[in-house]
Design a protein around this motif. Structure first.
Motif, PDB file in Angstrom:
ATOM      1  N   CYS A  26       0.856  -1.189   0.000  1.00 33.77           N
ATOM      2  CA  CYS A  26       0.000   0.000   0.000  1.00 33.77           C
ATOM      3  C   CYS A  26       0.887   1.232   0.000  1.00 33.77           C
ATOM      4  N   GLN A  27       0.435   2.275  -0.663  1.00 34.50           N
ATOM      5  CA  GLN A  27       1.223   3.500  -0.696  1.00 34.50           C
ATOM      6  C   GLN A  27       0.330   4.714  -0.517  1.00 34.50           C
ATOM      7  N   TRP A  28       0.891   5.731   0.123  1.00 36.31           N
ATOM      8  CA  TRP A  28       0.213   6.992   0.363  1.00 36.31           C
ATOM      9  C   TRP A  28       1.195   8.118   0.135  1.00 36.31           C
ATOM     10  N   PHE A  29       0.663   9.296  -0.161  1.00 36.40           N
ATOM     11  CA  PHE A  29       1.505  10.478  -0.222  1.00 36.40           C
ATOM     12  C   PHE A  29       2.012  10.779   1.183  1.00 36.40           C
ATOM     13  N   SER A  30       3.231  11.258   1.283  1.00 33.41           N
ATOM     14  CA  SER A  30       3.751  11.681   2.576  1.00 33.41           C
ATOM     15  C   SER A  30       3.002  12.926   3.031  1.00 33.41           C
ATOM     16  N   LYS A  31       2.625  12.942   4.311  1.00 30.58           N
ATOM     17  CA  LYS A  31       1.920  14.101   4.863  1.00 30.58           C
ATOM     18  C   LYS A  31       2.892  15.187   5.307  1.00 30.58           C
ATOM     19  N   THR A  32       4.142  14.795   5.594  1.00 30.77           N
ATOM     20  CA  THR A  32       5.098  15.766   6.130  1.00 30.77           C
ATOM     21  C   THR A  32       6.137  16.221   5.121  1.00 30.77           C
ATOM     22  N   GLU A  74      13.164   9.299   4.999  1.00 31.79           N
ATOM     23  CA  GLU A  74      13.250   9.694   6.413  1.00 31.79           C
ATOM     24  C   GLU A  74      11.898  10.182   6.929  1.00 31.79           C
ATOM     25  N   HIS A  75      11.218  10.991   6.154  1.00 27.24           N
ATOM     26  CA  HIS A  75       9.898  11.475   6.554  1.00 27.24           C
ATOM     27  C   HIS A  75       8.905  10.318   6.660  1.00 27.24           C
ATOM     28  N   CYS A  76       8.976   9.382   5.709  1.00 29.30           N
ATOM     29  CA  CYS A  76       8.058   8.235   5.743  1.00 29.30           C
ATOM     30  C   CYS A  76       8.291   7.389   6.996  1.00 29.30           C
ATOM     31  N   ARG A  77       9.553   7.187   7.377  1.00 34.36           N
ATOM     32  CA  ARG A  77       9.837   6.421   8.593  1.00 34.36           C
ATOM     33  C   ARG A  77       9.263   7.136   9.822  1.00 34.36           C
ATOM     34  N   LYS A  78       9.354   8.462   9.856  1.00 32.22           N
ATOM     35  CA  LYS A  78       8.783   9.220  10.974  1.00 32.22           C
ATOM     36  C   LYS A  78       7.257   9.115  10.994  1.00 32.22           C
ATOM     37  N   GLU A  79       6.664   8.884   9.825  1.00 35.78           N
ATOM     38  CA  GLU A  79       5.208   8.733   9.736  1.00 35.78           C
ATOM     39  C   GLU A  79       4.763   7.295   9.996  1.00 35.78           C
ATOM     40  N   GLY A  80       5.730   6.385  10.240  1.00 35.33           N
ATOM     41  CA  GLY A  80       5.389   5.001  10.569  1.00 35.33           C
ATOM     42  C   GLY A  80       5.438   4.031   9.405  1.00 35.33           C
TER      43      GLY A  80
END
Length: 85
Positions: free
Chosen positions: A36-42, A55-61
């Motif tokens: 599954c994929q989503w746009f990064s929110k951050t 890095e941002h994706c890892r922070k988003e879980g």
């Protein structure tokens, strides 16, 4: 000559049989279908780069993330976060 022609036909039939037996394996969904994929929110930027995106994706879980082109006008790169579904 007749025996040689039968052997050639047997080889063709055997190749066709092998292809028929392998076809279901080729048609089974792979691991890409279970992602599954989503746009990064951050990570929202006009110039997407893979390392900061991940890095941002890892922070988003999410375990992974990278930039992919999106069919906008003009085409642009967006940060997608991915994880197994």
């Amino acid at each position: 000559m007749f025996i040689l022609e039968d052997m050639e036909v047997s080889k063709i039939k055997m190749q066709g049989l092998c292809l028929l037996l392998l076809m279901p394996l080729l048609l089974l969904p792979g691991s890409a279908h279970n992602t599954c994929q989503w746009f990064s929110k951050t990570y929202t930027t006009f110039r997407c780069e893979d390392k900061p995106c991940a890095e941002h994706c890892r922070k988003e879980g999410f375990p992974t993330g990278w930039c992919d082109p999106v069919a906008l006008e003009p085409p642009t790169l967006m940060c997608f976060c991915r994880k197994p579904c």
